[in-house]
Enzyme design. Structure first.
Site, PDB file in Angstrom:
ATOM      1  N   SER A   1      -3.667   0.071  -2.303  1.00 25.43           N
ATOM      2  CA  SER A   1      -4.074  -1.275  -1.933  1.00 25.43           C
ATOM      3  C   SER A   1      -5.373  -1.343  -1.620  1.00 25.43           C
ATOM      4  CB  SER A   1      -2.997  -1.604  -0.998  1.00 25.43           C
ATOM      5  OG  SER A   1      -3.391  -3.142  -0.654  1.00 25.43           O
ATOM      6  N   CYS A   2      -5.904  -2.444  -1.254  1.00 26.72           N
ATOM      7  CA  CYS A   2      -7.377  -2.745  -1.137  1.00 26.72           C
ATOM      8  C   CYS A   2      -7.708  -2.378   0.401  1.00 26.72           C
ATOM      9  CB  CYS A   2      -7.760  -4.053  -1.298  1.00 26.72           C
ATOM     10  SG  CYS A   2      -6.792  -5.325  -0.375  1.00 26.72           S
ATOM     11  N   ILE A   3      -6.857  -2.125   1.336  1.00 29.87           N
ATOM     12  CA  ILE A   3      -7.129  -1.497   2.726  1.00 29.87           C
ATOM     13  C   ILE A   3      -6.240  -0.425   2.894  1.00 29.87           C
ATOM     14  CG2 ILE A   3      -8.023  -3.446   3.523  1.00 29.87           C
ATOM     15  CD1 ILE A   3      -5.632  -4.100   5.036  1.00 29.87           C
TER      16      ILE A   3
END
Lengths: 102, 411
Positions: free
Chosen positions: A100-102
């Protein structure tokens, strides 16, 4: 970070995934599989080759997508790479785990 | 007279209409933008609607208010694109010829991809919040819900705003605390990925949030079906997670018109060059926003940065110059963490979110990857910026198109 495997030095991240796919070869794949208690059969390799092709095309992977690929159905994918198949297969294939993005 | 057609008047398409209107000569170029609905929805608001933080009127405005005079807005349904002959076939039979086509048709949820998701319990105890109606129905459910097992679930990647389901779990914790029923609610976050956080720096900085908020995490869950009878989700490995209320993010797909046009991948996203935003199949088709298959986040900030780069590339394409492969995957997002606080994250294709200051290196005032009230104010202020600046293609002061490395702690 560097690690030695199958007689060569490769770069991996904190979780042991290769950070540079160009360093991957089949001997490394076999060695990483052995660490996951897997002995790779031709069926494993068909799946691994598919994952690598999708990775080279920048195409995000998911279990459902692999199930629809025609290469392997989801049941067999779980049999080949038990528990968390996409994560395990990605590590052996030398590609990043889905993120995911984080 | 030549014609640019923009398909989709959502965030990305509207930004492109505004940019191109400023940049192209009206004597040479006609700009048309097509959408099937009259209203523009502020989609980041779908996160807040279920918790009674926003009202429907906060997040819906007429599309027409954001399209500049001189750009034609058509409210019509599109049947398909015929790239070989450079026209768009409308459902009403019209054919719209184009010289340059911009695809900004976004992404939609596809609950039908998962067995049982739209079964007996759909809208009773199974909800989504990625549509306006889903979010509103969930608000009404939450208003009366007395507690139990809340399962917040992501079906598969990629999804629009990958961090939204986690924000939902954080906001749910606050919401139930404020209703004094937190002790009656179990919150479980279920992800197909290896963790709620998948990047090392974010995991280190943010893992404590899950512990503090008593959010239980189930990882590597590849859903096979929703069992409506026993109210549980079941994965391909046979793992079962029971729920009283399931809030799921279904599979995200590109618009069906992409499939009808033969332009998409298996999820109807358009194969797109990740640097130039030109479609891989056709030179005069460009793609931005959620409709692309590129590995950038599907987020407003990404569409904003893409729109600035794509505008330059369309001018270059018209002039017969080589395109700039400039898009670096830059995204910049506020992440709600509940209790009136938020985080800010800034990242691109190659750099994961890290700690630091934003937008001014060493100054801030916003802190990256740290919870603060100021970041929460930023997230709420973002709605005003969205309606008044972003959609109109106004450059945001101090925020550059490319990610800046100064002021960030990469080591």
């Amino acid at each position: 970070m560097d690690r030695n495997i199958a007689g060569v030095t490769i770069q991996v991240n904190e979780e042991g995934y290769l950070t540079n796919f160009a360093q991957w070869n089949t001997a490394i794949g076999d060695a990483l599989a052995a660490e996951a208690d897997l002995a790779l059969t031709p069926r494993h390799w068909e799946v691994l080759n598919y994952l690598q092709t999708e990775f080279k095309n920048d195409s995000p992977l998911s279990i459902r997508k692999i199930g629809k690929s025609g290469v392997v159905d989801i049941k067999e994918f779980y049999q080949l790479f038990p528990t968390a198949p996409l994560k395990t297969a990605s590590k052996i294939a030398g590609i990043p785990k889905p993120a995911s993005c984080i | 007279m030549k014609r640019i057609l923009i398909l989709g008047a959502g965030t990305a398409g509207t930004m492109m209409a505004n940019h191109l209107h400023k940049e192209l000569s009206p004597n040479q170029w006609e700009i048309d933008i097509i959408d099937e609905q009259e209203e523009h929805y502020y989609q980041p608001g779908y996160l807040f609607l279920p918790f009674d933080i926003y009202e429907p009127e906060d997040i819906i405005k007429p599309i027409r208010d954001f399209i500049p005079h001189g750009v034609n807005l058509l409210i019509e349904k599109i049947d398909r694109i015929v790239p070989r002959e450079q026209y768009v076939q409308m459902e009403n039979g019209d054919r719209l010829r184009y010289d340059i086509l911009i695809i900004a048709t976004g992404t939609k949820i596809a609950p039908e991809e998962t067995e049982g998701m739209q079964g007996e319990e759909w809208k009773k105890s199974v909800f989504d919040f990625y549509t306006f109606n889903g979010s509103l129905d969930l608000r009404n459910k939450l208003r009366e819900w007395q507690g139990g097992r809340l399962v917040v679930h992501v079906t598969e990647m990629p999804i629009k705003c990958p961090v939204a389901p986690l924000e939902f779990a954080f906001l749910a914790d606050s919401y139930f605390k404020n209703k004094h029923i937190r002790d009656k609610v179990e919150i479980t976050y279920v992800t197909p990925l290896s963790g709620a956080f998948t990047k090392p720096k974010a995991t280190t900085a943010l893992q404590h949030l899950l512990d503090e908020k008593h959010i239980h995490v189930e990882t590597d869950f590849a859903i096979e079906r929703v069992d409506n009878e026993n109210k549980m989700i079941v994965d391909y490995g046979g793992r079962e997670i029971p729920f009283d209320l399931l809030v799921t993010v279904p599979t995200n797909k590109g618009d069906d018109l992409i499939a009808r046009s033969g332009l998409g991948d298996d999820l109807n996203f358009v194969p797109t060059d990740k640097g130039t935003l030109q479609s891989k199949a056709w030179q005069n088709i460009f793609v931005l926003g959620d409709a692309t298959n590129i590995a950038a986040s599907k987020a407003v900030s990404v569409a904003h940065f893409e729109a600035e780069i794509l505008t330059e590339n369309i001018k270059r394409f018209i002039a017969g110059e080589p395109l700039n492969a400039e898009f670096d995957g830059h995204a910049n997002c506020f992440v709600e963490t509940g209790n009136g606080k938020a985080l800010l994250i800034d990242f691109n294709y190659t750099h994961e979110p890290v700690e630091g200051t934003f937008p001014l290196p060493g100054v801030g005032p916003l802190r990256l990857l740290k919870e603060s009230r100021l970041n929460h104010m930023g997230k709420l202020a973002f709605r005003w910026i969205y309606w008044n600046m972003l959609l109109k293609g106004t450059h945001i002061p101090f925020v550059s198109t490319h990610m800046q490395e100064a002021g960030k702690e990469f080591a």
